[in-house]
Design a protein around this motif. Structure first.
Motif, PDB file in Angstrom:
ATOM      1  N   VAL A  99     -15.737  45.137 -58.337  1.00 39.31           N
ATOM      2  CA  VAL A  99     -16.441  43.870 -58.566  1.00 39.31           C
ATOM      3  C   VAL A  99     -17.401  43.991 -59.745  1.00 39.31           C
ATOM      4  CG1 VAL A  99     -18.170  42.315 -57.566  1.00 39.31           C
ATOM      5  CG2 VAL A  99     -16.208  43.021 -56.224  1.00 39.31           C
ATOM      6  N   ARG A 100     -18.134  45.109 -59.794  1.00 40.87           N
ATOM      7  CA  ARG A 100     -19.103  45.298 -60.879  1.00 40.87           C
ATOM      8  C   ARG A 100     -18.425  45.434 -62.240  1.00 40.87           C
ATOM      9  NH1 ARG A 100     -24.386  44.197 -61.718  1.00 40.87           N
ATOM     10  NH2 ARG A 100     -24.939  45.317 -63.588  1.00 40.87           N
ATOM     11  N   VAL A 101     -17.297  46.150 -62.276  1.00 40.60           N
ATOM     12  CA  VAL A 101     -16.568  46.309 -63.536  1.00 40.60           C
ATOM     13  C   VAL A 101     -16.014  44.969 -64.005  1.00 40.60           C
ATOM     14  CG1 VAL A 101     -14.485  47.330 -64.555  1.00 40.60           C
ATOM     15  CG2 VAL A 101     -16.063  48.751 -63.250  1.00 40.60           C
ATOM     16  N   ARG A 102     -15.462  44.182 -63.090  1.00 42.14           N
ATOM     17  CA  ARG A 102     -14.953  42.848 -63.474  1.00 42.14           C
ATOM     18  C   ARG A 102     -16.080  41.963 -63.991  1.00 42.14           C
ATOM     19  NH1 ARG A 102     -10.738  41.134 -58.693  1.00 42.14           N
ATOM     20  NH2 ARG A 102      -9.069  42.548 -59.308  1.00 42.14           N
ATOM     21  N   PHE A 103     -17.250  42.064 -63.374  1.00 39.93           N
ATOM     22  CA  PHE A 103     -18.390  41.271 -63.817  1.00 39.93           C
ATOM     23  C   PHE A 103     -18.830  41.682 -65.220  1.00 39.93           C
ATOM     24  CE2 PHE A 103     -22.987  40.643 -64.191  1.00 39.93           C
ATOM     25  CZ  PHE A 103     -23.070  39.285 -63.964  1.00 39.93           C
ATOM     26  N   ASN A 104     -18.856  42.976 -65.494  1.00 40.65           N
ATOM     27  CA  ASN A 104     -19.297  43.453 -66.801  1.00 40.65           C
ATOM     28  C   ASN A 104     -18.271  43.205 -67.898  1.00 40.65           C
ATOM     29  OD1 ASN A 104     -21.741  44.287 -65.822  1.00 40.65           O
ATOM     30  ND2 ASN A 104     -21.091  46.380 -65.465  1.00 40.65           N
ATOM     31  N   ILE A 105     -16.999  43.129 -67.547  1.00 46.13           N
ATOM     32  CA  ILE A 105     -15.951  42.912 -68.555  1.00 46.13           C
ATOM     33  C   ILE A 105     -15.880  41.450 -68.976  1.00 46.13           C
ATOM     34  CG2 ILE A 105     -13.448  42.909 -68.877  1.00 46.13           C
ATOM     35  CD1 ILE A 105     -13.304  45.474 -67.358  1.00 46.13           C
ATOM     36  N   ARG A 106     -16.219  40.551 -68.088  1.00 45.89           N
ATOM     37  CA  ARG A 106     -16.072  39.129 -68.407  1.00 45.89           C
ATOM     38  C   ARG A 106     -16.932  38.742 -69.606  1.00 45.89           C
ATOM     39  NH1 ARG A 106     -20.775  37.865 -67.430  1.00 45.89           N
ATOM     40  NH2 ARG A 106     -21.936  36.701 -65.997  1.00 45.89           N
ATOM     41  N   PRO A 107     -16.553  37.673 -70.312  1.00 46.83           N
ATOM     42  CA  PRO A 107     -17.361  37.249 -71.457  1.00 46.83           C
ATOM     43  C   PRO A 107     -18.735  36.754 -71.002  1.00 46.83           C
ATOM     44  CG  PRO A 107     -15.454  35.802 -71.156  1.00 46.83           C
ATOM     45  CD  PRO A 107     -15.336  36.900 -70.171  1.00 46.83           C
ATOM     46  N   THR A 108     -19.733  37.017 -71.818  1.00 51.50           N
ATOM     47  CA  THR A 108     -21.090  36.613 -71.471  1.00 51.50           C
ATOM     48  C   THR A 108     -21.257  35.100 -71.569  1.00 51.50           C
ATOM     49  OG1 THR A 108     -21.851  38.704 -72.372  1.00 51.50           O
ATOM     50  CG2 THR A 108     -23.510  37.017 -71.979  1.00 51.50           C
ATOM     51  N   TYR A 109     -20.717  34.523 -72.625  1.00 53.47           N
ATOM     52  CA  TYR A 109     -20.806  33.079 -72.828  1.00 53.47           C
ATOM     53  C   TYR A 109     -19.410  32.500 -72.890  1.00 53.47           C
ATOM     54  CZ  TYR A 109     -25.538  34.230 -74.218  1.00 53.47           C
ATOM     55  OH  TYR A 109     -26.800  34.705 -74.238  1.00 53.47           O
ATOM     56  N   TYR A 110     -19.237  31.329 -72.292  1.00 46.33           N
ATOM     57  CA  TYR A 110     -17.975  30.626 -72.369  1.00 46.33           C
ATOM     58  C   TYR A 110     -18.202  29.362 -73.174  1.00 46.33           C
ATOM     59  CZ  TYR A 110     -13.809  28.035 -71.166  1.00 46.33           C
ATOM     60  OH  TYR A 110     -12.647  27.323 -71.242  1.00 46.33           O
ATOM     61  N   ILE A 111     -17.514  29.247 -74.287  1.00 43.75           N
ATOM     62  CA  ILE A 111     -17.637  28.069 -75.137  1.00 43.75           C
ATOM     63  C   ILE A 111     -16.334  27.304 -75.047  1.00 43.75           C
ATOM     64  CG2 ILE A 111     -17.975  27.237 -77.475  1.00 43.75           C
ATOM     65  CD1 ILE A 111     -19.570  29.812 -77.973  1.00 43.75           C
ATOM     66  N   PHE A 112     -16.409  26.083 -74.532  1.00 48.09           N
ATOM     67  CA  PHE A 112     -15.218  25.265 -74.389  1.00 48.09           C
ATOM     68  C   PHE A 112     -14.891  24.625 -75.729  1.00 48.09           C
ATOM     69  CE2 PHE A 112     -13.134  21.198 -73.522  1.00 48.09           C
ATOM     70  CZ  PHE A 112     -12.014  21.677 -72.869  1.00 48.09           C
ATOM     71  N   ASN A 113     -13.665  24.813 -76.182  1.00 45.29           N
ATOM     72  CA  ASN A 113     -13.242  24.267 -77.460  1.00 45.29           C
ATOM     73  C   ASN A 113     -11.796  23.845 -77.342  1.00 45.29           C
ATOM     74  OD1 ASN A 113     -12.781  23.609 -80.077  1.00 45.29           O
ATOM     75  ND2 ASN A 113     -13.071  25.642 -80.902  1.00 45.29           N
ATOM     76  N   LYS A 114     -11.535  22.562 -77.530  1.00 40.78           N
ATOM     77  CA  LYS A 114     -10.153  22.084 -77.456  1.00 40.78           C
ATOM     78  C   LYS A 114      -9.340  22.552 -78.642  1.00 40.78           C
ATOM     79  CE  LYS A 114     -10.922  17.831 -74.897  1.00 40.78           C
ATOM     80  NZ  LYS A 114     -10.797  16.384 -74.933  1.00 40.78           N
ATOM     81  N   ASN A 115      -9.981  22.852 -79.737  1.00 40.83           N
ATOM     82  CA  ASN A 115      -9.278  23.244 -80.949  1.00 40.83           C
ATOM     83  C   ASN A 115      -9.119  24.759 -81.034  1.00 40.83           C
ATOM     84  OD1 ASN A 115      -9.178  20.571 -81.760  1.00 40.83           O
ATOM     85  ND2 ASN A 115     -11.214  20.691 -82.648  1.00 40.83           N
ATOM     86  N   THR A 116      -8.789  25.378 -79.939  1.00 39.71           N
ATOM     87  CA  THR A 116      -8.638  26.827 -79.920  1.00 39.71           C
ATOM     88  C   THR A 116      -7.352  27.244 -80.632  1.00 39.71           C
ATOM     89  OG1 THR A 116      -8.508  28.770 -78.543  1.00 39.71           O
ATOM     90  CG2 THR A 116      -7.523  26.780 -77.666  1.00 39.71           C
ATOM     91  N   THR A 117      -7.356  28.428 -81.182  1.00 42.94           N
ATOM     92  CA  THR A 117      -6.174  28.925 -81.885  1.00 42.94           C
ATOM     93  C   THR A 117      -5.328  29.833 -81.000  1.00 42.94           C
ATOM     94  OG1 THR A 117      -7.459  30.762 -82.748  1.00 42.94           O
ATOM     95  CG2 THR A 117      -7.288  28.800 -84.135  1.00 42.94           C
ATOM     96  N   ALA A 118      -5.616  29.855 -79.715  1.00 39.01           N
ATOM     97  CA  ALA A 118      -4.840  30.694 -78.807  1.00 39.01           C
ATOM     98  C   ALA A 118      -3.406  30.177 -78.728  1.00 39.01           C
ATOM     99  CB  ALA A 118      -5.476  30.695 -77.421  1.00 39.01           C
ATOM    100  N   ASN A 119      -2.476  31.090 -78.725  1.00 38.71           N
ATOM    101  CA  ASN A 119      -1.032  30.811 -78.618  1.00 38.71           C
ATOM    102  C   ASN A 119      -0.514  29.937 -79.749  1.00 38.71           C
ATOM    103  OD1 ASN A 119      -0.952  32.274 -76.221  1.00 38.71           O
ATOM    104  ND2 ASN A 119      -1.493  30.469 -75.028  1.00 38.71           N
ATOM    105  N   ARG A 120      -1.141  29.989 -80.888  1.00 41.30           N
ATOM    106  CA  ARG A 120      -0.649  29.256 -82.052  1.00 41.30           C
ATOM    107  C   ARG A 120      -0.114  30.241 -83.068  1.00 41.30           C
ATOM    108  NH1 ARG A 120      -5.057  24.672 -83.687  1.00 41.30           N
ATOM    109  NH2 ARG A 120      -5.139  23.624 -81.697  1.00 41.30           N
TER     110      ARG A 120
END
Length: 171
Positions: free
Chosen positions: A82-103
């Motif tokens: 649980v602690r490792v998963r918590f530390n690995i996750r991103p600190t800030y989540y910025i929602f952006n519809k114009n993401t370049t993921a999978n492009r």
């Protein structure tokens, strides 16, 4: 013959295996024993004691023993996950519809310029009317008349033809 009622806690799988130890704890405690057999047979000097073997297996046994300890009903292994998963996750989540993921990025592709001869000539979309204002008004009045039998027809090239079969002219 004397019969007694056995509580449900005693008949669980955990209690039948080894007291209050769970299956995960038993695997964690048995892992150093299996690793010891593999290390003593596989690493040189085979089947003999060496200081590096003892140190490595002692460290492995200590780690597995600590991970098998229960705290608040959960194993240390699960607390660590649980602690490792918590530390690995991103600190800030910025929602952006114009993401370049999978492009697919096409920056490396160069634009190809066609020679001037191959460019297609486009026809104007709308042509100016050749009718005068009075003729245009008469044409609209004829189209509004239901007795005029207005029909539309197109040819293979997409040109539109309008036919009016009956027109009463009032001049």
């Amino acid at each position: 013959m004397k019969q007694t009622v056995v509580p449900a806690q005693i008949t669980t799988v955990e209690d039948r295996i080894v007291g209050s130890l769970g299956l995960t704890q038993i695997v964690l405690l048995a892992l150093p024993v299996l690793a010891t057999g593999l290390v003593f047979t596989a690493f040189p000097p085979a089947m003999h004691i060496a200081p590096y073997k003892i140190i490595a297996l002692t460290v492995l046994a200590a780690i597995c023993g600590m991970l098998a300890i229960r705290i608040r009903g959960q194993l240390m292994l699960f607390w660590l996950i649980v602690r490792v998963r918590f530390n690995i996750r991103p600190t800030y989540y910025i929602f952006n519809k114009n993401t370049t993921a999978n492009r697919e990025l096409y920056d490396a592709m160069k634009t190809v310029e066609l020679p001037h001869e191959e460019l297609e000539k486009t026809a104007p979309r709308r042509r100016a009317s050749k009718l005068s204002v009075t003729d245009t008004i008469r044409a609209f009045e004829a189209m509004d008349n239901p007795a005029a039998h207005l029909t539309f027809a197109t040819n293979k090239k997409g040109n539109l033809y309008v036919h009016i079969t009956e027109v009463n002219s009032k001049i």
